[in-house]
Structure formats: structure tokens, C-alpha cells
Design an enzyme around this catalytic site. Structure first.
Site, mmCIF file in Angstrom:
data_model
loop_
_atom_site.group_PDB
_atom_site.id
_atom_site.type_symbol
_atom_site.label_atom_id
_atom_site.label_comp_id
_atom_site.label_asym_id
_atom_site.label_seq_id
_atom_site.Cartn_x
_atom_site.Cartn_y
_atom_site.Cartn_z
ATOM 1 N N ASP A 1 -111.431 -54.804 -68.751
ATOM 2 C CA ASP A 1 -111.382 -54.365 -70.146
ATOM 3 C C ASP A 1 -110.305 -55.106 -70.926
ATOM 4 O OD1 ASP A 1 -113.429 -52.585 -70.839
ATOM 5 O OD2 ASP A 1 -112.497 -50.948 -69.740
ATOM 6 N N HIS B 1 -124.790 -53.286 -63.028
ATOM 7 C CA HIS B 1 -125.182 -52.464 -61.877
ATOM 8 C C HIS B 1 -125.489 -53.305 -60.631
ATOM 9 C CE1 HIS B 1 -125.030 -48.533 -63.475
ATOM 10 N NE2 HIS B 1 -126.027 -48.650 -64.322
ATOM 11 N N CYS C 1 -106.023 -53.422 -60.986
ATOM 12 C CA CYS C 1 -107.221 -52.895 -60.328
ATOM 13 C C CYS C 1 -108.491 -53.494 -60.906
ATOM 14 C CB CYS C 1 -107.266 -51.373 -60.406
ATOM 15 S SG CYS C 1 -107.277 -50.717 -62.087
ATOM 16 N N GLU D 1 -105.265 -51.411 -70.592
ATOM 17 C CA GLU D 1 -106.561 -52.056 -70.773
ATOM 18 C C GLU D 1 -106.734 -52.656 -72.160
ATOM 19 O OE1 GLU D 1 -109.713 -49.334 -68.612
ATOM 20 O OE2 GLU D 1 -108.185 -48.118 -69.599
#
Length: 573
Positions: free
Chosen positions: A449, A199, A496, A425
Site C-alpha cells: 500500500d 487472488h 510485512c 502504509e
């Protein structure tokens, strides 16, 4: 001089994991730690220990006040910051958390012991679940600290009032604390814990602040000590000399100059490469619209879903999607359908008893149990397409097989969505990219990922960042396999993940055949500059060198050695 325990000394360098490329110099402002109170300390009212009924009332009010404070902060914030604050407020308002604390207090437990015990139990559950829930432990502990401080009448933990531009330093920083920052006076953020995809790092990136995580002994630097934060190099230097200050100032000027270039992305010999932005909300779309990005390569729609007790309606979703599409006009917008479930649990679609959430029912796999979630979202995207008058590109996360890609494409096209793709991913998707691309119009590599699953390493564990390095040759092998499939079938292959924002690695990705790069808007100028100073053939040569390397550091070093001198000097690599 490297880091040692104890008070930091002039010239000492503390090393961590940098987020972004920027730097800053300024005095340290240490975040107030959690209140240190013995867990058997009684709650006093007018100097007398409170009876259980009084303690119950005070703690209940403390929870309510913390919830109200967090919601007020959320209302003042925007974008991702607003959403994570709202999520933390919802955690503080969790009925199970509050009722279990109050039950212990009613039984005669001391306040601190009661709050600590319940929070510890929830934290253990979250950590065992892993993934998204593990990342929420920081928020949970922030709620504990705020409630205890409020109940005992102690100063609240968190960032102090900043009366001058400062470098905020903390052991860890909850989103609520980050969102409460006076941005006019924040130069950078440094934490001892956390990871580059946590975060704090995400919010720092959104706010355009240099950020370092996983910096040992950062909290030993005394308040007011002047430090230099270099996100590109991953270092914090105590009492920096004039040379380092000048270098960071030079680089800041370079970043500003590069941002003045608004030409489309491409190599020196005119090979076009789309440079796109990653966003999480419609407000993010409006924020990046005035910048020199060529569109959006990743619109994370899960922000709409997470922390809700019911799924957003078709109309609620359509309104948000149309707002984002309208903000970007005729520019490309790639919308990722809901990437949630398991490690990003939904109150209305929770899969119980998953022992390994990262490998569980997440992303597109939710269609196995709740197909209506996806159907409603696709219908909303179809409606937004009509309302905005522009067609989004739509892609599904966590696709592992060609049959899954085929099924998603059929569902999306049934709602009038014409450009349909999937995320790559997991290694299975990369290894079978040719078969998957035969079913869809494009693919986009989520390298965060992809690195996690390739290297069997939790992406939230900052101490394992070396294994998650996108320069890992094994990860590049899978990017290469996917890009080659795209070239053979003449279909776009984008990236991305965070690797797209590294101007050096961007050259390798283009050399492998990647056709678009999506990143934080602030990273685009440096990537554009690097591409413009190398031909496509040079990028291909760099890619071959990276693939031939035996390790991530040697892969990067081999490419850096090939950089045009002006790029190496300008970007400081």
C-alpha cells in the site's frame, strides 16, 4: 526470441510478472475458456425453445447447482483457498444478481443475454468502485460462465482433468478454479491477466507454486507444449533447452538446501533480524508453525469478516485468535485489526457513495462510524490472550496521524493488550513516523500500500507493476524516514509487505534500520541466507546506494553489484 501473436515457437520467451522465486518445467494444460454462445441463442428443451417459465426454472436451478458446487469445493479446501471459494459461492448466491437475471428471463430475454447483461452491470459497478471490488470481477465472471454452461448443458469452464504434472495456463483464473486444482499435478500457474497481489497470486503463494501473471500471448501456447516457468525471472520459455532445465533444477536443489537451515535470522556479524511469516487464518498459523520462522509478522484478520452478513461475535473471534496464538507457542504473533471497509466492503458496515474507495473509510477509519467493530475485536484479542496464555502484538491499519495512533493505543490497552503498534502504509504516516512512534510500541511498514499511495498507482493493475516496484527510490525514502525514527526512539520497525520476501531488497531494508521482515514462509530461507552472508555495515552501504539511485532498476542493479559472489551465484541474482 520474444513473444509474438500466434502459435508460440520453440525457444520463444513470454515475459510477465513473477510471483515468488521458484521455477518448474512441464507440459501446458490450458484452462477451458468461457462457453462461447450467441447472446440470443434460445434455451432448448428436447429441441424446442423453452418458454419463459421453463427457462426461469432451469436458470434458477443452475444458480443453485453452481452455489452448491462452490460450497462443496470450499468445504474440501483449507485456509485462504477455502475462504475465497466461500466468498465466490456467496457471490453466486447473491439474491440481487439472481433475481435480476430471472426478471429478465421472465420478460422473454434469452438466457445468455439475460445473464451477460446483469453481470456486465454488476462488473461495471465493481470496476468503478476499484480496489477489492474490482478484484472480485474475475469471480463474478466465473459465476456467469458456470451458470450459463450449467443452464445450456455445456461442459463447465475451468481447469481440465490433469492426468500428469502440468503448467496451468489461463487468460485469468478465478479463485474457484484455482482451488479446484489437483495439486498433485500442478507445477505452476500462468495467466495473461491479473496482478501480483490478486487472488491467483495470493493462492499460488499459499500453495507454494511458481506463478506468472500479466503474460501476453500465454494462451497461444498449445496444450501439451513443454514450457519452463521461472517466477524469479518472470519468464515462460517454450520448449526450453537442456541448459535452462538444468538451471531450474539446480535452483530447486538450492531452495531445498536453504530450507534445512533453521537458525534465527541475522547478519554475518551477529546483528539479529527477526524473520516472520504472513498468515490469513488460524490454519495458516498451524501450517507455518513447524517451519523455521520466528513467528508471525502479519495476521490478516479480515478473512473472518469479509463476505458475512453480520459481524463475527466476540467469542467466534476469540476462538480463532487463540487457536493461532497456541499454534505458535511463545513465538511473536502480530495481529492486524480489521482492514476492511470501502474497497473491502462489509455487508454490515458499508459506507455508501464513496467515489474513491481506496482513499475512503477503510481500516482504522471504520471507528469513525462503527467503533463497536474495533472494540469487539480488541475484546476478543484480550480474551484470546488469556485463553492461549501468550500475548499478541496488535496493530491498526491505515493510520495517518499521531492522534489516530494515540487513540488506537488507548483502546487496545484498555482491553489488556500491552504491545500496541500501527501500520505505516500512507506517506503521511512515514513522514510523521517519529510522532507516531512516540504513541505506540512499534510500527510495521506495509510496502504494498505504501507503494500504491506514494506512486498514485492502483496495486491491482498488473500493467503498472513497474511503478509499484518496491525498489522505487521514493518508496525507499519513506521506508528510510520510518526506520530512522525507530532507531532514534529505540522502537521496532518491521516490514510485512512483499518487499520483505526479496532477499536482495531485504539487505537494503536491514541497512535502513528495519528490525524484522515478514513474508510467505517459503521465502524465508533465501532471505536468511542473504542476510547471513553480509554484515550490517555492508547492508547500510547497499541501502545508501539504493537511496541514491534515480530509478527502481538502477537501485536494484547497484545493490546486486555489491552482493557477495556466493550469494549472487546461489540465489541466481
Amino acid at each position: 526470441m520474444t513473444a509474438t501473436p500466434g502459435a508460440a515457437r520453440t525457444g520463444e520467451v513470454l515475459r510477465g510478472v513473477g510471483v515468488g522465486r521458484r521455477g518448474a518445467v512441464g507440459p501446458v494444460a490450458q484452462v477451458r475458456p468461457a462457453p462461447h454462445v450467441d447472446d440470443d441463442a434460445p434455451l432448448l428443451v428436447d429441441g424446442v425453445p423453452a418458454d419463459p417459465a421453463t427457462a426461469h426454472r432451469i436458470v434458477d436451478e443452475a444458480f443453485t447447482q453452481v452455489v452448491d458446487e462452490l460450497r462443496e469445493q470450499s468445504a474440501r479446501a483449507t485456509g485462504t483457498v477455502r475462504d475465497v471459494l466461500a466468498a465466490t459461492a456467496q457471490m453466486a448466491d447473491d439474491k440481487a444478481l439472481r433475481s435480476q437475471v430471472l426478471t429478465r428471463i421472465d420478460a422473454g430475454d434469452h438466457v445468455v443475454h439475460a445473464v451477460d447483461g446483469v453481470v456486465a452491470m454488476f462488473a461495471t459497478m465493481f470496476e468503478q468502485a476499484g480496489g477489492y471490488l474490482a478484484e472480485r470481477v474475475t469471480d463474478l465472471r466465473s459465476v456467469r460462465d458456470r451458470v450459463v454452461a450449467r443452464a445450456l448443458g455445456l461442459p463447465p469452464p475451468g481447469v481440465p482433468h490433469l492426468d500428469r504434472p502440468s503448467v496451468v495456463v489461463a487468460r485469468d483464473l478465478a479463485p474457484a478454479d484455482t482451488a479446484a486444482l489437483d495439486l498433485e499435478n500442478v507445477l505452476a500457474i500462468v495467466t495473461e491477466l491479473g496482478g501480483p497481489t490478486g487472488h491467483t497470486a495470493i493462492i499460488a503463494g499459499q500453495l507454494g507454486l511458481p506463478c506468472l501473471v500479466q503474460v501476453p500471448f500465454a494462451t497461444t501456447v498449445e496444450d501439451g507444449t513443454v514450457v519452463a516457468v521461472d517466477a524469479a525471472d518472470g519468464t515462460l520459455t517454450v520448449d526450453p533447452d537442456d541448459a535452462l532445465r538444468a538451471e531450474l533444477g539446480r535452483r530447486a536443489g538450492v531452495e531445498d538446501a536453504l530450507a534445512a537451515d533453521v537458525e534465527p535470522g541475522g547478519t554475518a556479524d551477529g546483528h539479529r533480524v527477526q524473520l516472520l511469516a504472513n498468515i490469513g487464518t488460524a490454519q495458516d498459523a498451524e501450517r507455518v508453525a513447524p517451519t523455521a520462522v520466528e513467528g508471525v509478522g502479519l495476521f490478516r484478520t479480515e478473512v473472518l469478516f469479509l463476505e458475512r452478513t453480520t459481524a463475527p461475535t466476540r467469542q467466534e473471534q476469540a476462538t480463532v485468535y487463540a487457536q493461532a496464538l497456541s499454534a505458535l507457542g511463545d513465538r511473536k504473533v502480530v495481529v492486524r485489526t480489521l482492514d476492511a471497509g470501502a474497497d473491502k466492503p462489509l455487508a454490515f458496515a458499508t459506507q455508501p457513495d464513496e467515489e474513491n474507495p481506496a482513499l475512503g473509510v477503510r481500516g482504522y477509519r471504520l471507528v469513525r462510524h462503527d467503533p463497536e467493530l474495533l472494540e469487539t475485536q480488541l475484546a476478543a484479542l484480550g480474551a484470546a490472550q488469556s485463553d492461549a496464555g501468550t500475548a499478541p502484538w496488535v496493530m491498526a491499519p491505515m493510520i495517518a496521524t499521531a492522534s489516530e495512533a494515540r487513540d488506537f493505543a488507548a483502546r487496545a490497552r484498555a482491553h489488556g493488550l500491552t504491545t500496541v503498534g500501527v501500520m505505516v502504509e500512507v506517506p503521511a504516516a512515514a513522514l510523521r513516523a517519529r510522532e507516531i512512534l512516540a504513541e505506540v510500541d512499534f510500527v510495521s511498514l506495509g510496502t504494498n500500500d505504501l507503494a500504491q499511495y506514494t506512486m498514485a498507482t492502483d496495486r491491482l493493475r498488473g500493467e503498472l507493476a513497474d511503478l509499484l516496484d518496491p525498489w522505487q527510490p521514493a518508496v525507499l525514502d519513506l521506508v528510510d524516514a520510518t526506520a530512522r525514527a525507530g532507531l532514534e526512539l529505540h522502537k521496532p520497525v518491521g516490514v510485512c509487505g512483499e518487499s520483505a520476501s526479496d532477499p536482495v531488497l531485504a539487505l537494503v531494508l536491514v541497512g535502513l534500520g528495519v528490525t524484522s521482515l515478514s513474508m510467505s514462509a517459503g521465502a524465508v530461507p533465501a532471505v536468511r541466507y542473504a542476510l547471513r552472508h553480509h554484515t550490517r555495515a555492508q547492508c547500510a552501504t547497499m541501502a545508501a546506494a539504493a537511496l541514491a539511485a534515480e530509478s527502481a532498476p538502477s537501485a536494484r542493479a547497484s545493490v546486486v553489484a555489491m552482493l557477495a559472489p556466493e550469494v549472487r551465484e546461489t540465489l541466481g541474482v
